[in-house]
Design an enzyme around this catalytic site. Structure first.
Site, PDB file in Angstrom:
ATOM      1  N   SER A 175     -26.814   0.868  -2.473  1.00  0.00           N
ATOM      2  CA  SER A 175     -28.233   0.919  -2.792  1.00  0.00           C
ATOM      3  C   SER A 175     -28.981  -0.219  -2.086  1.00  0.00           C
ATOM      4  O   SER A 175     -28.957  -0.293  -0.859  1.00  0.00           O
ATOM      5  CB  SER A 175     -28.417   0.877  -4.311  1.00  0.00           C
ATOM      6  N   ASP A 199     -25.126   5.076  -0.159  1.00  0.00           N
ATOM      7  CA  ASP A 199     -26.436   5.588  -0.550  1.00  0.00           C
ATOM      8  C   ASP A 199     -27.492   4.481  -0.530  1.00  0.00           C
ATOM      9  O   ASP A 199     -28.020   4.080  -1.582  1.00  0.00           O
ATOM     10  CB  ASP A 199     -26.393   6.250  -1.925  1.00  0.00           C
ATOM     11  N   HIS A 287     -26.544   9.025  -7.250  1.00  0.00           N
ATOM     12  CA  HIS A 287     -26.675   7.801  -6.455  1.00  0.00           C
ATOM     13  C   HIS A 287     -25.326   7.075  -6.387  1.00  0.00           C
ATOM     14  O   HIS A 287     -24.854   6.702  -5.309  1.00  0.00           O
ATOM     15  CB  HIS A 287     -27.737   6.921  -7.110  1.00  0.00           C
ATOM     16  N   LYS A 453     -12.163  31.180   9.509  1.00  0.00           N
ATOM     17  CA  LYS A 453     -11.799  29.937  10.183  1.00  0.00           C
ATOM     18  C   LYS A 453     -11.643  28.837   9.148  1.00  0.00           C
ATOM     19  O   LYS A 453     -12.489  28.684   8.254  1.00  0.00           O
ATOM     20  CB  LYS A 453     -12.863  29.532  11.204  1.00  0.00           C
ATOM     21  N   SER A 454     -10.585  28.053   9.268  1.00  0.00           N
ATOM     22  CA  SER A 454     -10.347  26.924   8.377  1.00  0.00           C
ATOM     23  C   SER A 454     -10.853  25.643   9.024  1.00  0.00           C
ATOM     24  O   SER A 454     -10.487  25.334  10.154  1.00  0.00           O
ATOM     25  CB  SER A 454      -8.849  26.789   8.070  1.00  0.00           C
ATOM     26  N   GLY A 455     -11.682  24.908   8.312  1.00  0.00           N
ATOM     27  CA  GLY A 455     -12.165  23.640   8.844  1.00  0.00           C
ATOM     28  C   GLY A 455     -11.077  22.599   8.912  1.00  0.00           C
ATOM     29  O   GLY A 455     -10.973  21.846   9.883  1.00  0.00           O
ATOM     30  N   GLU A 456     -10.235  22.535   7.881  1.00  0.00           N
ATOM     31  CA  GLU A 456      -9.218  21.481   7.804  1.00  0.00           C
ATOM     32  C   GLU A 456      -8.105  21.661   8.838  1.00  0.00           C
ATOM     33  O   GLU A 456      -7.588  20.678   9.375  1.00  0.00           O
ATOM     34  CB  GLU A 456      -8.633  21.429   6.393  1.00  0.00           C
ATOM     35  N   THR A 457      -7.695  22.900   9.103  1.00  0.00           N
ATOM     36  CA  THR A 457      -6.603  23.120  10.066  1.00  0.00           C
ATOM     37  C   THR A 457      -7.096  23.602  11.423  1.00  0.00           C
ATOM     38  O   THR A 457      -6.321  23.650  12.376  1.00  0.00           O
ATOM     39  CB  THR A 457      -5.605  24.156   9.515  1.00  0.00           C
ATOM     40  N   GLN A 458      -8.370  24.006  11.487  1.00  0.00           N
ATOM     41  CA  GLN A 458      -8.971  24.553  12.705  1.00  0.00           C
ATOM     42  C   GLN A 458      -8.347  25.884  13.124  1.00  0.00           C
ATOM     43  O   GLN A 458      -8.512  26.338  14.254  1.00  0.00           O
ATOM     44  CB  GLN A 458      -8.876  23.555  13.862  1.00  0.00           C
TER      45      GLN A 458
END
Length: 512
Positions: A175, A199, A287, A453-458
């Site tokens: 903060s 944040d 926050h 499509k997998s973001g973590e394994t591509q």
């Protein structure tokens, strides 16, 4: 007035103070006194004057993370020895933000313990600027310049005394504390290795000049988590503008899962009388989530949350930004890859509502066919995933538009590790008990295939109907079932490079 009513009133006073219209000037009148953030002299001599330092610097220990047992005092070298500061290891400096109570918040010892959990030999220093932070918000905001100067003097002094490498110094500010860290980094000529902004505060800082706020110019690497950016600029509790080399916006950055009033009140109620002390969570839950996401990255190293570069939250929600090519994905928190560019990289991800926060991201893309001209909005689906490591059934999802002869792409997340995806099931729920469109027959769509499509394994895979050329998605009907047909994965070299980026080189791991 009852004690419960008093605490609830306090919460709304806090909120009103935060969201009040603030002056952009650094001079603020409070209780008939004037606080002025005096400009720091251009000469470096001021760094050697320790007489005006108000902030205190305690070196905490893994055994007593909650207590300030030993203070290192700038200019007094004996205190370095007395506190057993270790110049050979990593040094973390934690800087808190605005406080209503005038005391450290409960997250401070949690972050201290988490840092020791990851780096047991570390020096963990907590900056105490509580007397200045416990003021009317605009007053405390103006004090960030003076506190930043205190931190700059401290860091410069201890670095000179011990020849401490700059690359072993990491500031973490929450903060208002994020801007304190930025000012300190600027005053130390940007030699600090890393600043993490948790944040950073928005009011009075959204439109301020870079020298008055955290910015990517303040350290060799600056990473920022934005978790409470709801509202108009300068009225948002967290800053909305990008200020780091990498700015990550979990869940869009505006609001965090589990922070709605109902869930927060239930948590407060479950804590009994002590829960009344946490009424301010109604205001600061999202926050403060920035801190707990960072803590999560320290204590759950085997479940690292992944963020993805994207131009907008809207595009991310369509699943269009799950690429890891050219540093387009990164770890959230402690293990972030230090990718620097002149222009800030905005990144997004989804999380759970509790620790561990990690979820797995999938892009699902399909084309709908229909014999009749059908068009719907905000339709409820249930999606089930089955893979080599696990399964997750009946994930609720609301598809924004559903109409014939159209292609839809959307982001789907689950907190279950599925492994290699083998089967996908879709079920179209009824959004009400009676629908005129179903009077002369149930609404039905044909789907030939899904692309996932997998973001973590591509990895990418194509799923076809289990029975016949098409699967049928009927409102209020049975599951449409799709099975994996073939991979459209990266080639072997690309997959090997991706694995090295995410996990590091495998060389030597099998050595005895």
């Amino acid at each position: 007035m009852g004690k419960g009513n008093f605490h609830f009133l306090t919460v709304w006073i806090i909120l009103a103070q935060i969201l009040a219209t603030f002056s952009s000037n650094t001079t603020v009148v409070y209780d008939n006194s004037t606080v002025t953030a005096t400009p720091v002299p251009t000469s470096d001599q001021w760094l050697l004057d320790y007489t005006g330092i108000v902030s205190k610097f305690s070196l905490r220990t893994a055994d007593e993370p909650e207590d300030d047992l030993c203070y290192i005092v700038p200019g007094e070298r004996d205190t370095i020895t007395e506190c057993e500061f270790n110049p050979e290891t990593q040094t973390f400096v934690i800087i808190h933000g605005w406080t209503v109570t005038g005391m450290f918040e409960s997250w401070v010892p949690k972050l201290v313990s988490a840092l020791f959990n990851r780096v047991p030999s570390a020096n963990v220093i907590v900056v105490d600027w509580l007397t200045r932070a416990n003021q009317h918000y605009p007053t405390s905001a103006a004090y960030t310049k003076l506190v930043g100067a205190d931190v700059a003097k401290f860091v410069t002094w201890i670095q000179n005394e011990l020849q401490l490498p700059w690359d072993k110094i990491h500031l973490l500010g929450y903060s208002l504390g994020a801007h304190v860290a930025g000012i300190a980094g600027d005053l130390t000529k940007r030699q600090i290795s890393r600043i993490t902004g948790l944040d950073p505060a928005g009011p009075t800082f959204e439109h301020a000049a870079n020298e008055n706020i955290l910015s990517q110019e303040d350290a060799k690497f600056v990473d920022v988590l934005h978790t409470n950016t709801r509202g108009s600029p300068d009225r948002s509790i967290g800053i909305q503008r990008s200020v780091g080399h990498i700015d990550i916006f979990p869940n869009g950055g505006t609001f965090q899962p589990g922070c709605d009033i109902q869930n927060t009140l239930m948590g407060i109620a479950s804590a009994g009388i002590k829960g009344l002390q946490n009424m301010d969570q109604l205001v600061k839950c999202s926050h403060e989530r920035s801190i707990h996401l960072f803590i999560d990255s320290l204590v759950n190293a085997d479940q690292q949350s992944m963020a993805y570069s994207c131009n907008s939250q809207s595009a991310f929600n369509k699943g269009l930004c799950l690429s890891c090519r050219k540093n387009r994905c990164n770890n959230l928190g402690y293990n972030v890859k230090k990718v620097r560019s002149t222009r800030s990289t905005k990144m997004y991800l989804k999380t759970r509502d509790m620790m561990p926060y990690k979820v797995f991201h999938y892009q699902v893309k399909m084309h709908f066919f229909s014999e009749k001209k059908l068009s719907f909005t905000e339709q409820p689906l249930m999606i089930s995933l089955f893979g080599t490591h696990g399964e997750r059934e009946n994930i609720p999802f609301q598809i924004p538009t559903l109409e014939g002869n159209s292609t839809v792409s959307f982001l789907l997340t689950t907190d279950t590790e599925i492994g290699d995806l083998l089967i996908v099931k879709l079920r179209w729920e009824k959004d009400n008990f009676f629908s005129w469109s179903d009077w002369w027959g149930r609404s039905k769509f044909h789907i030939r295939k899904l692309r996932v499509k997998s973001g973590e394994t591509q990895s990418r895979a194509i799923f076809s109907s289990k029975d016949g050329e098409f699967a049928f998605m009927i409102r209020g009907g049975e599951d449409a079932v799709f099975v994996k047909t073939r991979d459209d994965n990266m080639n072997r070299q690309e997959k090997r490079m991706h694995k090295r980026k995410m996990q590091g080189t495998l060389f030597g791991q099998n050595d005895a």
